[in-house]
Motif scaffolding. Structure first.
Motif, short mmCIF file in Angstrom:
data_model
loop_
_atom_site.label_atom_id
_atom_site.label_comp_id
_atom_site.label_asym_id
_atom_site.label_seq_id
_atom_site.Cartn_x
_atom_site.Cartn_y
_atom_site.Cartn_z
N MET A 145 70.50 -17.48 -12.74
CA MET A 145 70.67 -16.92 -13.75
C MET A 145 71.85 -17.87 -14.83
N ASP A 146 71.90 -17.48 -15.79
CA ASP A 146 72.12 -17.73 -17.31
C ASP A 146 73.49 -16.43 -16.57
N ASP A 147 75.03 -17.09 -17.72
CA ASP A 147 75.61 -15.90 -17.17
C ASP A 147 75.43 -14.66 -18.87
N LEU A 148 74.53 -15.43 -20.15
CA LEU A 148 75.09 -13.53 -20.86
C LEU A 148 73.91 -12.91 -20.21
N VAL A 149 72.93 -14.08 -19.90
CA VAL A 149 71.33 -12.88 -18.94
C VAL A 149 72.19 -11.61 -18.08
N LYS A 150 73.27 -12.35 -17.52
CA LYS A 150 73.94 -11.48 -16.18
C LYS A 150 74.73 -10.16 -16.92
N VAL A 151 74.87 -10.64 -17.63
CA VAL A 151 76.06 -9.58 -18.64
C VAL A 151 74.86 -8.40 -18.99
N SER A 152 73.98 -8.96 -20.10
CA SER A 152 73.08 -7.96 -20.56
C SER A 152 72.30 -7.39 -20.32
N ARG A 153 71.93 -8.26 -18.32
CA ARG A 153 71.05 -6.86 -17.68
C ARG A 153 71.99 -6.33 -16.90
N ARG A 154 73.26 -6.45 -16.50
CA ARG A 154 74.26 -5.17 -16.22
C ARG A 154 74.55 -4.19 -17.82
N LEU A 155 74.48 -4.58 -18.66
CA LEU A 155 74.61 -3.33 -19.76
C LEU A 155 73.49 -2.41 -19.86
N SER A 156 72.64 -3.02 -18.99
CA SER A 156 71.28 -2.59 -19.66
C SER A 156 70.57 -1.58 -18.55
N LEU A 157 71.24 -1.44 -17.16
CA LEU A 157 71.73 -0.75 -16.45
C LEU A 157 72.53 0.24 -16.58
N ALA A 158 73.62 0.64 -16.99
CA ALA A 158 74.73 1.22 -16.77
C ALA A 158 74.48 2.35 -18.65
N VAL A 159 73.79 1.36 -19.53
CA VAL A 159 73.18 2.47 -20.64
C VAL A 159 72.73 3.43 -20.10
N ASP A 160 71.10 2.75 -19.55
CA ASP A 160 70.19 3.18 -19.07
C ASP A 160 70.42 4.31 -17.69
N SER A 161 71.79 4.40 -17.63
CA SER A 161 72.85 5.14 -16.76
C SER A 161 73.42 7.05 -17.59
N LEU A 162 73.02 6.76 -18.80
CA LEU A 162 73.61 7.41 -19.67
C LEU A 162 72.45 8.99 -20.35
N ASP A 163 72.96 9.88 -20.37
CA ASP A 163 72.21 11.15 -21.23
C ASP A 163 73.08 11.18 -22.45
N PHE A 164 72.17 11.58 -23.31
CA PHE A 164 71.79 11.57 -24.66
C PHE A 164 71.63 13.58 -24.96
N GLY A 165 72.16 14.10 -26.22
CA GLY A 165 71.58 14.97 -25.72
C GLY A 165 71.49 15.08 -27.25
N GLU A 166 70.72 16.55 -27.93
CA GLU A 166 70.44 16.42 -29.33
C GLU A 166 71.42 16.34 -30.16
N PRO A 167 71.51 15.70 -31.82
CA PRO A 167 70.11 16.18 -32.54
C PRO A 167 69.15 14.76 -31.67
N VAL A 168 69.77 13.79 -30.62
CA VAL A 168 69.54 12.36 -30.84
C VAL A 168 68.12 13.04 -28.92
#
Length: 237
Positions: free
Chosen positions: A1-24
């Motif tokens: 797997m391309d190195d930038l793709v690995k970084v992107s997939r790690r980032l995607s998983l990391a931000v998916d685990s975050l919670d955001f509240g109102e007004p978002v």
């Protein structure tokens, strides 16, 4: 797997685990639902080393949110870069802000300015990307109940800190792969985040005017001003 793709997939998983509240009320992650065109962009054009890497803030609603490509106005991504692929839907989609992928007919003004300049100045995407690459610092789109876009700098401090920890790591990893001589923040906020994330080990970091239509200065002719900023940084185009 391309190195930038690995970084992107790690980032995607990391931000998916975050919670955001109102007004978002809705958070879009194009690294997930627009993974196919996003990873085509990374693998086709992200081979280092680069002379400079441009770093934007986060996806525009009619750009990367639709195509997975930073500043990714549909027309330029499809017709100039030659990228078109299947795009899914966010987990929770705002009714006023649908994701239509490459069927989106609205132009991303910031993207049409940036990529329009690249096309005019360099001709082919290969000529531009031989020297440069474009990333977004934050991969997420934040929407309020009204459908209004909320930029990451406007998030509450605790949410912003958790998000920045993920984005800082991804930027460091991406810069290590791309090995640029310089980093160019597209706008002041992105520049500040690059400085904070990369610290003393960073290459030289500078700024160009953001091409947003919300900027009166950019509306008076973004490309000549951006080129003036680049020349000031010692980058000849």
């Amino acid at each position: 797997m391309d190195d930038l793709v690995k970084v992107s997939r790690r980032l995607s998983l990391a931000v998916d685990s975050l919670d955001f509240g109102e007004p978002v009320t809705n958070v879009y992650n194009p690294l997930r639902y627009a993974r196919a065109p996003h990873e085509l962009y990374l693998t086709r054009y992200g081979k280092g080393p680069k002379e400079a890497v441009f770093v934007g803030m986060n996806p525009g609603l009619f750009g990367m949110a639709q195509t997975g490509v930073p500043f990714g106005d549909v027309g330029f991504v499809r017709e100039w870069m030659g990228i078109e692929a299947s795009v899914g839907r966010p987990v929770t989609e705002h009714p006023k802000r649908p994701i239509l992928g490459f069927a989106c007919e609205r132009s991303e003004v910031s993207g049409s300015r940036l990529w329009g300049w690249a096309q005019t100045r360099f001709g082919t995407p290969e000529a531009f990307f031989e020297r440069f690459f474009v990333l977004n610092y934050c991969p997420l789109v934040f929407l309020e109940r009204s459908g209004r876009n909320r930029t990451p700098d406007k998030l509450p401090p605790d949410e912003r800190a958790a998000l920045m920890a993920c984005c800082d790591r991804a930027l460091r990893d991406s810069i290590a792969i791309l090995a640029p001589e310089q980093i160019v923040g597209v706008g002041v906020w992105a520049t500040k985040r690059a400085v904070a994330a990369l610290g003393e080990a960073a290459p030289e970091i500078g700024t160009v005017l953001h091409p947003s239509p919300a900027s009166p200065k950019a509306n008076r002719g973004w490309a000549p001003q951006a080129e003036k900023d680049l020349r000031r940084l010692g980058i000849e185009v």
